[in-house]
Design a protein around this motif. Sequence first.
Motif, short mmCIF file in Angstrom:
data_model
loop_
_atom_site.label_atom_id
_atom_site.label_comp_id
_atom_site.label_asym_id
_atom_site.label_seq_id
_atom_site.Cartn_x
_atom_site.Cartn_y
_atom_site.Cartn_z
N ILE A 132 -13.32 -4.39 -4.42
CA ILE A 132 -11.93 -4.19 -4.04
C ILE A 132 -11.67 -4.90 -2.72
N SER A 133 -10.50 -5.50 -2.63
CA SER A 133 -10.11 -6.17 -1.39
C SER A 133 -8.59 -6.11 -1.28
N ARG A 134 -8.08 -6.48 -0.12
CA ARG A 134 -6.63 -6.46 0.07
C ARG A 134 -6.21 -7.58 1.00
N ASP A 135 -4.97 -7.97 0.85
CA ASP A 135 -4.36 -8.96 1.72
C ASP A 135 -3.04 -8.36 2.18
N ASN A 136 -3.03 -7.83 3.38
CA ASN A 136 -1.83 -7.15 3.87
C ASN A 136 -0.66 -8.11 4.07
N ALA A 137 -0.95 -9.35 4.33
CA ALA A 137 0.11 -10.34 4.50
C ALA A 137 0.86 -10.57 3.18
N LYS A 138 0.16 -10.34 2.07
CA LYS A 138 0.77 -10.54 0.75
C LYS A 138 1.10 -9.22 0.06
N ASN A 139 0.89 -8.11 0.76
CA ASN A 139 1.14 -6.79 0.16
C ASN A 139 0.42 -6.63 -1.17
N THR A 140 -0.81 -7.07 -1.21
CA THR A 140 -1.54 -7.10 -2.48
C THR A 140 -2.95 -6.53 -2.31
N VAL A 141 -3.36 -5.78 -3.30
CA VAL A 141 -4.73 -5.29 -3.41
C VAL A 141 -5.33 -5.86 -4.70
N TYR A 142 -6.60 -6.19 -4.63
CA TYR A 142 -7.28 -6.83 -5.75
C TYR A 142 -8.47 -5.98 -6.22
N LEU A 143 -8.80 -6.17 -7.47
CA LEU A 143 -10.04 -5.59 -7.99
C LEU A 143 -10.73 -6.68 -8.81
N GLN A 144 -11.78 -7.23 -8.23
CA GLN A 144 -12.58 -8.23 -8.92
C GLN A 144 -13.63 -7.51 -9.76
N MET A 145 -13.60 -7.75 -11.05
CA MET A 145 -14.49 -7.05 -11.97
C MET A 145 -15.42 -8.07 -12.64
N ASN A 146 -16.70 -7.94 -12.36
CA ASN A 146 -17.71 -8.82 -12.94
C ASN A 146 -18.64 -8.04 -13.85
N SER A 147 -19.37 -8.75 -14.66
CA SER A 147 -20.35 -8.13 -15.57
C SER A 147 -19.72 -6.97 -16.33
N LEU A 148 -18.58 -7.23 -16.90
CA LEU A 148 -17.84 -6.16 -17.58
C LEU A 148 -18.58 -5.66 -18.80
N LYS A 149 -18.41 -4.37 -19.04
CA LYS A 149 -19.05 -3.69 -20.16
C LYS A 149 -17.97 -3.06 -21.05
N PRO A 150 -18.29 -2.83 -22.32
CA PRO A 150 -17.30 -2.18 -23.19
C PRO A 150 -16.80 -0.85 -22.64
N GLU A 151 -17.65 -0.15 -21.92
CA GLU A 151 -17.23 1.14 -21.36
C GLU A 151 -16.26 1.01 -20.19
N ASP A 152 -16.01 -0.21 -19.75
CA ASP A 152 -14.98 -0.45 -18.73
C ASP A 152 -13.59 -0.53 -19.34
N THR A 153 -13.51 -0.52 -20.65
CA THR A 153 -12.22 -0.58 -21.32
C THR A 153 -11.36 0.62 -20.96
N ALA A 154 -10.16 0.34 -20.45
CA ALA A 154 -9.26 1.40 -19.99
C ALA A 154 -7.97 0.77 -19.49
#
Length: 125
Positions: free
Chosen positions: A69-91
């Motif tokens: 998780i990361s954020r850029d306050n100048a852009k009013n944005t929060v990110y979630l980088q998801m790697n090595s995804l698994k079927p159980e991450d489905t949601a």
Amino acid sequence: VQLQAFGGGLVQAGGSLRLSCVASGRAFSSYGLGWFRQAPGKERNFVAAITWDSETTYYADSVKGRFTISRDNAKNTVYLQMNSLKPEDTATYYCAASTWLTSTNYGLSNNYFYWGQGTQVTVSS
């Protein structure tokens, strides 16, 4: 504060996705931010959170080492980088904002007063 999440999609197991959540409102930089997810027929669960100054991040055990998780306050944005995804991450993934994020309440959904509409992530095996 209004939040809008996007970036979900269909990906194969082992792949990556980056979710973004854009907020309106001038107080964005003062909020703690979190990501939660909810699979069909299941409760909404904590995924990750970040303090207003990006000093501290928190993760659910199930995503540690794979999600960032990361954020850029100048852009009013929060990110979630998801790697090595698994079927159980489905949601459906939701971003949320809290006016008071601490080391003891970061995982509690009722601590977050503002919620985005959700973005679907589907991981195929």
